[in-house]
Scaffold this active site. Structure first.
Site, PDB file in Angstrom:
ATOM      1  N   ILE A 106      30.898 -66.303  31.627  1.00  0.00           N
ATOM      2  CA  ILE A 106      30.052 -66.451  30.442  1.00  0.00           C
ATOM      3  C   ILE A 106      30.821 -67.272  29.430  1.00  0.00           C
ATOM      4  O   ILE A 106      32.004 -67.036  29.200  1.00  0.00           O
ATOM      5  CB  ILE A 106      29.703 -65.074  29.833  1.00  0.00           C
ATOM      6  CG1 ILE A 106      28.574 -64.440  30.628  1.00  0.00           C
ATOM      7  CG2 ILE A 106      29.319 -65.222  28.364  1.00  0.00           C
ATOM      8  CD1 ILE A 106      27.909 -63.293  29.932  1.00  0.00           C
ATOM      9  N   ALA A 145      31.432 -61.212  24.712  1.00  0.00           N
ATOM     10  CA  ALA A 145      31.859 -62.582  24.397  1.00  0.00           C
ATOM     11  C   ALA A 145      31.535 -62.926  22.939  1.00  0.00           C
ATOM     12  O   ALA A 145      32.378 -63.452  22.203  1.00  0.00           O
ATOM     13  CB  ALA A 145      31.185 -63.567  25.349  1.00  0.00           C
ATOM     14  N   GLY A 173      28.119 -54.889  27.425  1.00  0.00           N
ATOM     15  CA  GLY A 173      27.892 -55.838  28.508  1.00  0.00           C
ATOM     16  C   GLY A 173      28.503 -57.178  28.186  1.00  0.00           C
ATOM     17  O   GLY A 173      29.241 -57.364  27.203  1.00  0.00           O
ATOM     18  N   CYS A 174      28.169 -58.115  29.010  1.00  0.00           N
ATOM     19  CA  CYS A 174      28.862 -59.393  29.022  1.00  0.00           C
ATOM     20  C   CYS A 174      28.605 -60.233  27.768  1.00  0.00           C
ATOM     21  O   CYS A 174      29.535 -60.690  27.117  1.00  0.00           O
ATOM     22  CB  CYS A 174      28.465 -60.158  30.265  1.00  0.00           C
ATOM     23  SG  CYS A 174      26.709 -60.112  30.662  1.00  0.00           S
ATOM     24  N   TYR A 175      27.333 -60.455  27.424  1.00  0.00           N
ATOM     25  CA  TYR A 175      27.059 -61.310  26.270  1.00  0.00           C
ATOM     26  C   TYR A 175      27.608 -60.726  24.970  1.00  0.00           C
ATOM     27  O   TYR A 175      28.261 -61.440  24.197  1.00  0.00           O
ATOM     28  CB  TYR A 175      25.552 -61.543  26.138  1.00  0.00           C
ATOM     29  CG  TYR A 175      24.939 -62.486  27.143  1.00  0.00           C
ATOM     30  CD1 TYR A 175      25.386 -63.793  27.278  1.00  0.00           C
ATOM     31  CD2 TYR A 175      23.879 -62.084  27.943  1.00  0.00           C
ATOM     32  CE1 TYR A 175      24.797 -64.673  28.183  1.00  0.00           C
ATOM     33  CE2 TYR A 175      23.277 -62.958  28.843  1.00  0.00           C
ATOM     34  CZ  TYR A 175      23.741 -64.248  28.963  1.00  0.00           C
ATOM     35  OH  TYR A 175      23.147 -65.114  29.848  1.00  0.00           O
TER      36      TYR A 175
END
Lengths: 335, 335, 335, 335
Positions: free
Chosen positions: B236, B154, B149-151
């Protein structure tokens, strides 16, 4: 009524000062100096104040106009107060200065972080640092107060009680903060263009932001500070991380530290910047993370309220022996 | 053309998958499953796709409809893929899953962070973790990929090369991140109401956010992760702090690590989320702070792009031996 | 590949042109003129394009650099194309100009609305007005096209078929429109400061906005146009009101008029600007109000897409006998 | 102190009422009814009021709790006040109602626009319409006031003096307005999701918005009203268009009409919603367009201030013979 002379009245902080003073029971605007807008109606620059200041105009700087005033509120760009120091001292009035000029207690620190020698090191010690929650008594008796800016206020409120209680290591503390754009002032530039901020989020001033010096002075800790620009007009959230030093509940430490403070709320919920919008309030919470042995402490304020104009009025109230909360609100505008 | 079955097609990630696939040279939509919107035209839920999908409708889930498809792209709420596992396995198609269900390599870790036992621990090892920059070769040969996922995407991009190079201590790393609201999905609630986010900034999930587990798995470090909700739809920014372990330039380490990556840009300027909006790009920078002996590393992505749908397509491209960049853009929509 | 010379490449429209061209199958950037940024890397001004234009730099204007180019795309401030007219004519290349300079068909109209005489009235008739939905065939054979800007495009799409069908009175039509801030360009000023737009909504240019002239030229009607500045980066919504002249369903008239258009969607739902963000699409609806005998017609576009760069590429595609939709998207980035 | 019973205290208007009352010199909260939040602390729903209402809780509705109160402020969803009418009448207290239930003076109009018969037509004539600028004297002596909502307040302020002066034709007037999202209330839904509004602009309620009835009642004109949803939390701008009927300067007519009003500012500059944010102020301007013989008149207010809670307090002040401006501000929070 106490008549206030406002320096920098055409800026964002100046406008907020005028808004607060219009609702203040004991202070009124004596003269509003606004360099670039001198001669113009207040409402041309601050149209939201058009009903309250229907006929007032900005004045060109002239120290003679300080006669008849009882208080100086200076919201000038960094460096300006030093430049005007002789004239301000000669006026012999209580002064609250929001510039960085007289916040640090050492000319060396000033030069290190601001990249230029301090013009009036002789006056540094005549200013009291104006964070009422920590320096109430000094402010009460002071003639000159240097009010801290937005980031140091938020970070100091979040961290200082934890450091004083010995709960956290005073080295290598991380202050990761996000600010609204009004903190950058009214000046238009590539970085404050709507399209550069809207729907955007970014860090800036990596490693070297000048407010680090104040945070370190206020907490006695070494700090790595990273400001971020968020897609909002007002508000600051400081999210602070420190290594835990001994067992203890940081939330309880904050509750105890601020139990009698009228503008500080300590609660369970992670604070939101919008709770404080337009007010002089600060909202805090904290946690201990057993897994990583870190403490996280958060503070939300309005950068133009508790982080600027509100704080200045709070200091002025103390200096003038008024009710500390006169003219100030504890309630943000929400939603 | 490869026909993709999309699960969760009526959500934000589903809509982004359909947008990307409409521009993909080798993949088209075979069937778009959208539970709550079954039977409705795609354009009623995704009006921005009305010209590209003029007559398509969402289908009710039915594994028989997978016949005739060549690829499964699952963008379902956490837990759903486990529940459908038998049917998906029976279809015997390549699958890219964006749910959390098969990302962690241990059922214990899953239970610890998600608070419930894993329903299909036997399948965990059949999924490859889908971050192409670190697992390109495994993904290329895989039949099942669990896309991060996104977090975690990153944070892993920002941290992993620095940890592998031995530049930072792998303990007590701080990941302080801000996300746009689309990361919370399309579901309406008090926390996603416009007025609760507009002009606001707040932390959430203090200490216990589930993505911590993935970040730790991907970096081998212990991490304290604090997500924030920012006033933006997409994007993000992860701002990561670690103690330096040995001399070295973290920016150069990142440059070297990603020199051949088509979707990762390493530069001097602090990255902005908006640079990546609508794209599969990631923008990074890093610094060493001598004063506090800390390293700060930042990564900006679009949570729906490189943090979700873009990454899924990138993985699918690899699995299907297509050009890794097919259907993907490196350019955000700015301003 | 066709090599395009971009004038004004460092502005918002210029950046959007470069983004579209990077994904165009038949056009590439030959030279990117960017006056104020000449010599700087493209990525310093357009960091969102850093991966696609890793090594390109902006060039200083020099007509000799047009040699080797096959197409001129001019996105200059109003007045600039007139000034450069001799040099551009001498280059003898197909040109799409987004400035206002050659949009109006009469020098008198230009002087009336722009307050200065037209420098090159002799060239006015050599330009075709570039709204493909109404002038496709003229554009196809043209060497010089003046592409309309954002407001006239939205208003003309919403109104012209209704006027041509005789459904509405061609006098006293109201065009009430809201625009994102990118329409004002990259220049920083008090009106584009983030804090002046964020959470704000206001009208501007009351009675006298220059785009009125184009709208009247395109529709043959007399129009009162009021633009508003909305708190968004991209997007225009035109809400148009006219007195009904005869019975008829305006929605059906629009559907018929645009039945074969690839970039125009006519539907029941009131269109939203965000549906079009980043795309060349236009979304329309219309209604007849029996109570007041008024027709309301609405159009949403991206002011930088169908309202600027997208439209320029669409025109260029037609002029160069390429697929009209090459390099363009019909799908907005949503959410 | 006058003790107010607030109905609907957990909504946005309820929260704004509590904020205003906390700063009111003569009114305090007696009981705060909040159906869905009964029993919870006020600060759990309105955390921005946590310092001002540290220990108050929401009460479950119980008419017996009205004993000991001196005033009822009802901010309930449409229809609720009718349902409670017997209990409210029995309490025999001054009441200000913000619902639509008792605003229209005819049961037929109510049924036409709200699609259901009015439950208490017998009470309609016992309510005075609460727009102080037009009904000050009636409100002063009234026991029951139905305060108008946001759109009718803005449109009536902009139009009524022009119609009364005979300056404009009272038929086919266009009211094109944009509102912030708080006008839709706290309820979460697809339309109030952050991602559906952020960076977006759209019309809604085409032709049939219920507030049309109130506008027509207040102005005596026939009106086509189109509301838009803007990307802001608070604020309404009404842009109104009418055919001119006779020569005259609409700006001067507005100036004269509101010369003695403390909350209405008439000026040259097109008003901005943000000038009014958090206040009870209204900002107006107007122009005559000779070209099209149309008059345009604009009004900006805060939909939760002059458009809801502020107006209710202003009415209550009049009913209770207090200073009309007590507890109210003329100054928006800007920026």
């Amino acid at each position: 009524m106490i008549r206030a002379a406002i320096l920098g009245a055409s800026g964002y902080v100046g406008g907020e000062l005028m808004r607060l003073i219009a609702g203040h029971p004991a202070i009124k605007v004596g003269v509003a100096f606004g360099a670039s807008s001198a001669g113009q109606p207040v409402s041309s620059v601050h149209p939201h104040l058009a009903l309250a200041y229907a006929s007032e105009h900005f004045a060109r700087w002239d120290p003679k106009k300080l006669r008849g005033c009882d208080l100086i509120l200076a919201a000038l760009p960094h460096g300006e107060t030093q430049r005007l120091a002789d004239q301000l001292v000669a006026a012999d009035l209580p002064i609250v200065d929001l510039g960085a000029d007289f916040r640090l207690d050492s000319a060396e620190q000033f030069e290190r972080w601001y990249g230029e020698p301090h013009a009036r090191p002789d006056l540094l010690s005549t200013f009291v640092y104006g964070l009422p929650e920590f320096h109430r008594e000094e402010i009460r008796g002071a003639a000159r107060v240097a009010a801290p800016g937005c980031y140091p206020t938020a970070a100091s409120l979040a961290l200082r009680p934890l450091i004083e209680a010995g709960l956290v290591e005073p080295t290598g503390i991380i202050v990761d903060a996000a600010s609204g754009v009004s903190g950058a002032g009214r000046g238009a530039g590539a970085g404050t263009h709507f399209c550069a901020v809207d729907g955007n989020f970014r860090a800036y001033g990596l490693l070297g932001h000048r407010h680090t010096a104040e945070m370190e002075m206020m907490t006695g800790a070494s700090i790595l500070f990273t400001p971020h620009l968020a897609s909002l007009s007002r508000g600051i959230l400081a999210t602070c991380y420190a290594q835990a030093r001994q067992p203890g509940d940081p939330l309880q430490v904050l509750r105890d530290a601020y139990a009698n403070e009228r503008f500080v709320h300590v609660g369970e919920m992670p604070p939101e910047t919008k709770w404080a919008a337009g007010s002089n309030a600060a909202f805090l919470t904290a946690r201990y993370d057993e897994r990583t042995n870190r403490i996280i402490s958060l503070a939300a304020i309005d950068n133009l309220g508790k982080g600027a104009a509100g704080q200045m009025i709070q200091c002025a109230n103390l200096m003038l022996n008024l009710d500390e909360a006169a003219g100030l609100s504890t309630m943000g505008i929400y939603p």
